[in-house]
Design a protein around this motif. Sequence first.
Motif, short mmCIF file in Angstrom:
data_model
loop_
_atom_site.label_atom_id
_atom_site.label_comp_id
_atom_site.label_asym_id
_atom_site.label_seq_id
_atom_site.Cartn_x
_atom_site.Cartn_y
_atom_site.Cartn_z
N VAL A 140 9.40 -1.40 26.25
CA VAL A 140 9.35 -1.74 24.83
C VAL A 140 8.00 -1.31 24.26
O VAL A 140 6.95 -1.57 24.85
CB VAL A 140 9.54 -3.26 24.61
N ALA A 141 8.04 -0.66 23.10
CA ALA A 141 6.82 -0.22 22.43
C ALA A 141 6.61 -1.04 21.17
O ALA A 141 7.49 -1.06 20.29
CB ALA A 141 6.89 1.26 22.09
N GLU A 142 5.50 -1.74 21.08
CA GLU A 142 5.15 -2.47 19.85
C GLU A 142 4.64 -1.48 18.82
O GLU A 142 3.78 -0.65 19.12
CB GLU A 142 4.05 -3.49 20.13
N ALA A 143 5.17 -1.56 17.61
CA ALA A 143 4.77 -0.59 16.59
C ALA A 143 4.85 -1.20 15.19
O ALA A 143 5.54 -2.20 14.97
CB ALA A 143 5.65 0.65 16.68
N THR A 166 1.21 -8.50 21.62
CA THR A 166 0.87 -8.52 23.04
C THR A 166 -0.61 -8.29 23.29
O THR A 166 -1.22 -8.96 24.13
CB THR A 166 1.69 -7.45 23.80
N ALA A 167 -1.21 -7.34 22.58
CA ALA A 167 -2.63 -7.07 22.78
C ALA A 167 -3.50 -8.27 22.43
O ALA A 167 -4.51 -8.54 23.09
CB ALA A 167 -3.05 -5.85 21.97
N ARG A 168 -3.09 -9.01 21.39
CA ARG A 168 -3.83 -10.24 21.04
C ARG A 168 -3.77 -11.25 22.18
O ARG A 168 -4.79 -11.85 22.55
CB ARG A 168 -3.21 -10.88 19.78
N VAL A 169 -2.57 -11.42 22.72
CA VAL A 169 -2.39 -12.40 23.80
C VAL A 169 -3.22 -12.01 25.02
O VAL A 169 -3.94 -12.83 25.60
CB VAL A 169 -0.90 -12.52 24.18
N ILE A 170 -3.12 -10.74 25.42
CA ILE A 170 -3.87 -10.28 26.60
C ILE A 170 -5.37 -10.39 26.36
O ILE A 170 -6.13 -10.80 27.25
CB ILE A 170 -3.49 -8.83 26.93
N ASN A 183 1.07 0.31 20.06
CA ASN A 183 0.17 -0.29 21.05
C ASN A 183 0.23 0.56 22.31
O ASN A 183 1.15 0.45 23.10
CB ASN A 183 0.59 -1.72 21.36
N ALA A 184 -0.76 1.42 22.47
CA ALA A 184 -0.81 2.30 23.65
C ALA A 184 -2.10 2.10 24.42
O ALA A 184 -2.67 3.06 24.95
CB ALA A 184 -0.64 3.76 23.24
N TRP A 185 -2.56 0.86 24.47
CA TRP A 185 -3.66 0.57 25.38
C TRP A 185 -3.23 0.97 26.81
O TRP A 185 -2.02 0.91 27.12
CB TRP A 185 -3.97 -0.92 25.36
N PRO A 186 -4.18 1.39 27.65
CA PRO A 186 -3.81 1.74 29.03
C PRO A 186 -2.98 0.65 29.71
O PRO A 186 -3.33 -0.52 29.67
CB PRO A 186 -5.18 1.91 29.71
N GLY A 187 -1.86 1.06 30.28
CA GLY A 187 -0.96 0.13 30.96
C GLY A 187 0.24 -0.27 30.13
O GLY A 187 1.29 -0.63 30.67
N PHE A 188 0.13 -0.21 28.80
CA PHE A 188 1.20 -0.70 27.93
C PHE A 188 2.34 0.29 27.76
O PHE A 188 3.47 -0.11 27.44
CB PHE A 188 0.63 -1.10 26.56
N LEU A 189 2.08 1.58 27.97
CA LEU A 189 3.14 2.56 27.82
C LEU A 189 4.12 2.55 29.00
O LEU A 189 5.16 3.20 28.94
CB LEU A 189 2.54 3.97 27.68
N LYS A 190 3.79 1.82 30.03
CA LYS A 190 4.71 1.70 31.16
C LYS A 190 5.85 0.74 30.84
O LYS A 190 6.87 0.73 31.52
CB LYS A 190 3.96 1.21 32.41
#
Length: 218
Positions: free
Chosen positions: A105-108, A141-145, A95-102
Amino acid sequence: MRFLCKKLVMRLVILADENLKQEILSHETKETNIIWIENAEEFIQYKNADGFIDLLFENSIQRIELLKKISSNPVIINSVTTTLKEIKAPFVRVNAWPGFLKRPVAEASYNNKNIKEQTEKIFSLLSKRVEWVADNPGFITARVIAMIINEAYFALEEGVSTVEEIDTAMKLGTNYPYGPFEWAKKIGLKNIYQLLDKLHKTNPRYEPASLLKKGAKT
């Protein structure tokens, strides 16, 4: 006799735009030689690298076949909506949507256990811990956001409040770094809409708000 042990430096090849590059560099990178490239074709020039990260991944036959040629070592792709089951290749989704790489934790997701440990090593050198999740559209996380943003657009449609007030209320109430409309602008409405539209095909609760849909198509 004394011997000096030289630390092994992992060589990573990363395709990213300037914003995503800065998100990665916002964390310490350890014992890593990062080679930044500007287009996917350059991956082949470094086929003996220890890992490859395609943050600008496009779900096309040409791109997938190109990345398969270097998949003897981990190939990590930014693919939030399209799953590995659909891609049919031995990659790692992140999950590397803008803002998530900061985030630390990386979802994979992965479909090849042989590259799991190596992938964890790559992310640890980028000062991140991997949270392995099921190979589903949107991860967690992307689903929730996306749902939070969608509900904000429904509220805006109904005249409940303004964009600014909704953003402020969300940040104060949840301690999120961004309000839903700020998130939408940062991530991109097109990305949000594509995920919601895909999820809606199997679950009606993800139906995109008409205002969100309109914004994504303009």
